[in-house]
Write an enzyme that holds these catalytic residues in place. Structure first.
Site, PDB file in Angstrom:
ATOM      1  N   ASP A 256      79.577  78.170  26.121  1.00 35.36           N
ATOM      2  CA  ASP A 256      79.856  78.433  24.709  1.00 35.36           C
ATOM      3  C   ASP A 256      80.394  79.854  24.530  1.00 35.36           C
ATOM      4  O   ASP A 256      79.832  80.819  25.085  1.00 35.36           O
ATOM      5  CB  ASP A 256      78.533  78.258  23.923  1.00 35.36           C
ATOM      6  CG  ASP A 256      78.750  78.261  22.426  1.00 35.36           C
ATOM      7  OD1 ASP A 256      79.838  77.865  21.974  1.00 35.36           O
ATOM      8  OD2 ASP A 256      77.811  78.655  21.710  1.00 35.36           O
TER       9      ASP A 256
ATOM     10  N   HIS B 266      77.846  82.296  12.139  1.00 32.27           N
ATOM     11  CA  HIS B 266      76.713  82.220  13.069  1.00 32.27           C
ATOM     12  C   HIS B 266      75.456  82.882  12.502  1.00 32.27           C
ATOM     13  O   HIS B 266      75.533  83.957  11.923  1.00 32.27           O
ATOM     14  CB  HIS B 266      77.072  82.919  14.383  1.00 32.27           C
ATOM     15  CG  HIS B 266      78.178  82.252  15.134  1.00 32.27           C
ATOM     16  ND1 HIS B 266      79.426  82.810  15.267  1.00 32.27           N
ATOM     17  CD2 HIS B 266      78.225  81.066  15.771  1.00 32.27           C
ATOM     18  CE1 HIS B 266      80.189  81.991  15.981  1.00 32.27           C
ATOM     19  NE2 HIS B 266      79.488  80.923  16.290  1.00 32.27           N
ATOM     20  N   GLY B 267      74.310  82.226  12.686  1.00 30.11           N
ATOM     21  CA  GLY B 267      73.036  82.792  12.223  1.00 30.11           C
ATOM     22  C   GLY B 267      72.619  82.194  10.902  1.00 30.11           C
ATOM     23  O   GLY B 267      73.267  81.267  10.400  1.00 30.11           O
TER      24      GLY B 267
ATOM     25  N   HIS C 290      81.471  75.500  14.271  1.00 31.40           N
ATOM     26  CA  HIS C 290      80.440  76.427  14.768  1.00 31.40           C
ATOM     27  C   HIS C 290      79.524  76.804  13.613  1.00 31.40           C
ATOM     28  O   HIS C 290      79.856  76.592  12.449  1.00 31.40           O
ATOM     29  CB  HIS C 290      81.108  77.671  15.358  1.00 31.40           C
ATOM     30  CG  HIS C 290      81.642  77.454  16.740  1.00 31.40           C
ATOM     31  ND1 HIS C 290      81.154  78.115  17.841  1.00 31.40           N
ATOM     32  CD2 HIS C 290      82.592  76.607  17.192  1.00 31.40           C
ATOM     33  CE1 HIS C 290      81.799  77.698  18.919  1.00 31.40           C
ATOM     34  NE2 HIS C 290      82.687  76.782  18.549  1.00 31.40           N
TER      35      HIS C 290
ATOM     36  N   GLY D  57      76.364  75.684  12.845  1.00 36.32           N
ATOM     37  CA  GLY D  57      75.777  74.507  12.185  1.00 36.32           C
ATOM     38  C   GLY D  57      74.415  74.752  11.547  1.00 36.32           C
ATOM     39  O   GLY D  57      74.047  74.054  10.592  1.00 36.32           O
ATOM     40  N   SER D  58      73.671  75.751  12.024  1.00 33.62           N
ATOM     41  CA  SER D  58      72.322  76.003  11.487  1.00 33.62           C
ATOM     42  C   SER D  58      72.391  76.410  10.021  1.00 33.62           C
ATOM     43  O   SER D  58      73.138  77.334   9.674  1.00 33.62           O
ATOM     44  CB  SER D  58      71.623  77.126  12.271  1.00 33.62           C
ATOM     45  OG  SER D  58      71.529  76.783  13.622  1.00 33.62           O
TER      46      SER D  58
ATOM     47  N   ASN E 285      78.004  72.727  16.501  1.00 34.69           N
ATOM     48  CA  ASN E 285      77.116  73.595  17.289  1.00 34.69           C
ATOM     49  C   ASN E 285      75.875  74.000  16.499  1.00 34.69           C
ATOM     50  O   ASN E 285      75.984  74.412  15.336  1.00 34.69           O
ATOM     51  CB  ASN E 285      77.850  74.883  17.655  1.00 34.69           C
ATOM     52  CG  ASN E 285      78.948  74.680  18.676  1.00 34.69           C
ATOM     53  OD1 ASN E 285      79.216  73.566  19.104  1.00 34.69           O
ATOM     54  ND2 ASN E 285      79.588  75.763  19.060  1.00 34.69           N
TER      55      ASN E 285
ATOM     56  N   THR F 145      70.993  78.889  16.283  1.00 37.96           N
ATOM     57  CA  THR F 145      69.889  79.602  15.639  1.00 37.96           C
ATOM     58  C   THR F 145      68.690  78.676  15.372  1.00 37.96           C
ATOM     59  O   THR F 145      67.544  79.042  15.635  1.00 37.96           O
ATOM     60  CB  THR F 145      70.381  80.210  14.302  1.00 37.96           C
ATOM     61  OG1 THR F 145      71.503  81.045  14.587  1.00 37.96           O
ATOM     62  CG2 THR F 145      69.299  81.034  13.634  1.00 37.96           C
TER      63      THR F 145
HETATM   64  O1  G3H Z   1      78.297  78.691  19.220  1.00 38.41           O
HETATM   65  C1  G3H Z   1      77.191  78.429  18.722  1.00 38.41           C
HETATM   66  C2  G3H Z   1      77.045  78.074  17.356  1.00 38.41           C
HETATM   67  O2  G3H Z   1      78.190  78.191  16.629  1.00 38.41           O
HETATM   68  C3  G3H Z   1      75.726  78.201  16.750  1.00 38.41           C
HETATM   69  O3  G3H Z   1      75.714  78.726  15.448  1.00 38.41           O
HETATM   70  O4  G3H Z   1      73.456  79.717  15.562  1.00 38.41           O
HETATM   71  O5  G3H Z   1      74.598  79.422  13.390  1.00 38.41           O
HETATM   72  O6  G3H Z   1      73.768  77.437  14.633  1.00 38.41           O
HETATM   73  P1  G3H Z   1      74.298  78.832  14.698  1.00 38.41           P
HETATM   74 ZN    ZN Z   2      79.686  79.522  17.774  1.00 42.34          ZN
END
Ligand code: G3H
Ligand code: ZN
Length: 278
Positions: free
Chosen positions: A81, A175-176, A204, A206-207, A226, A229
């Site tokens: 990744d 992200h995060g 990307h 997804g959290s 993805n 987090t």
């Molecule tokens: O590449 C990893 C992801 O895009 C994870 O993003 O931590 O916000 O779920 P996230």
């Molecule tokens: Zn990512």
């Protein structure tokens, strides 16, 4: 079974769902996710961040991912990744990865295409397909990062110029953990998808994205999502709750593995990947 990046993406392309891609960090996160995938008969991607390929963790974690994938009765891809450079890409291939992401999204588009194309060629010698990123997906800590920045023209130029199999696009995620719920540009996803039917689009960050937006994104053409987090939180929240009287580490970890499993099951169902292993 351990399968190629193309194999899991093709299942999603044909089935009109998204492959859940979970970032893993240790044996316990791998065990929780594989157990969820087996139970729901779902294809999954186990991936680790580029820094793990740059330091010692990837060396120890890779055999665990490979063992889990090979033992599984559902398709499992082992993916790098956000690959930062040739170094991490070469290491991940040596560690047995069956999918590679190269992330040169902070560079100007011409440079991004050139760097990505070179990695596509390199991986091609090993029969490995590549994910690239156009329009940088930043950190959720900065709310200015949340507007869709990948245009249809850029996405098309990038896909055609680089030869990637999958394309990560910036359509409103980061992200995060978000300070407030993001608002995805669903029309933009649909337009990029219509203009680039041969590449699988990746979301990307997804959290923390609300379920209805995830479902709308899949409907519009996203084929890999993805989660990083929230894998960490599902694991760590339970670790912090677990009684200190449990000393044997394998017993101490049991509830945390179950919590990761429950989290993964929820996302597998949300993405429509359940029952899609066959
Ligand atoms: O590449 C990893 C992801 O895009 C994870 O993003 O931590 O916000 O779920 P996230
Ligand atoms: Zn990512």
């Amino acid at each position: 079974m351990l399968v190629s990046f193309d194999e899991v993406l093709s299942l999603a392309d044909k089935g009109g769902f998204a492959i859940p891609a979970f970032n893993v960090y240790n044996m316990e996160t791998v065990m929780g996710i594989i157990s969820a995938a087996e139970e729901l008969r779902a294809p999954v991607i186990l991936q680790f961040y580029s820094r793990l390929a740059a330091n010692e963790e990837g060396y120890y974690l890779s055999p665990i991912i490979l063992a889990a994938a090979k033992k599984a009765t559902v398709p499992v891809c082992f993916h790098l990744d956000h690959g930062a450079s040739d170094k991490e890409v070469m290491r991940a291939i040596r560690y047995g990865a069956t999918g590679i992401m190269i992330d040169a999204s902070t560079k100007p588009i011409e440079e991004n295409i050139a760097i990505t194309k070179q990695i596509v060629e390199l991986c091609g010698y090993n029969g490995i397909q590549v994910e690239g990123e156009i329009g940088h997906v930043g950190s959720a800590a900065n709310e200015d990062n949340l507007s869709a920045s990948t245009t249809v023209e850029e996405a098309t130029a990038f896909a055609e110029g680089s030869g990637v199999r999958a394309l990560a696009v910036m359509v409103g995620t980061a992200h995060g953990h978000y300070k407030k719920a993001p608002k995805l540009d669903i029309d933009r996803i649909a337009e990029i998808h219509a203009a680039n039917p041969k590449v699988s689009l990746v979301l990307h960050g997804g959290s923390g994205v609300p379920d209805d937006q995830i479902q709308a994104a899949v409907k519009a053409g996203i084929r890999k999502i993805n989660f990083g987090t929230d894998v960490c939180y599902s694991f760590l929240d339970k670790v912090f709750e677990t009684s200190r009287s449990l000393i044997a580490i394998d017993l101490f970890m049991k509830d945390s593995i179950q919590n990761v499993k429950a989290f993964a099951e929820e996302k597998i169902k949300l993405l429509g990947a359940d029952g899609k292993a066959e």
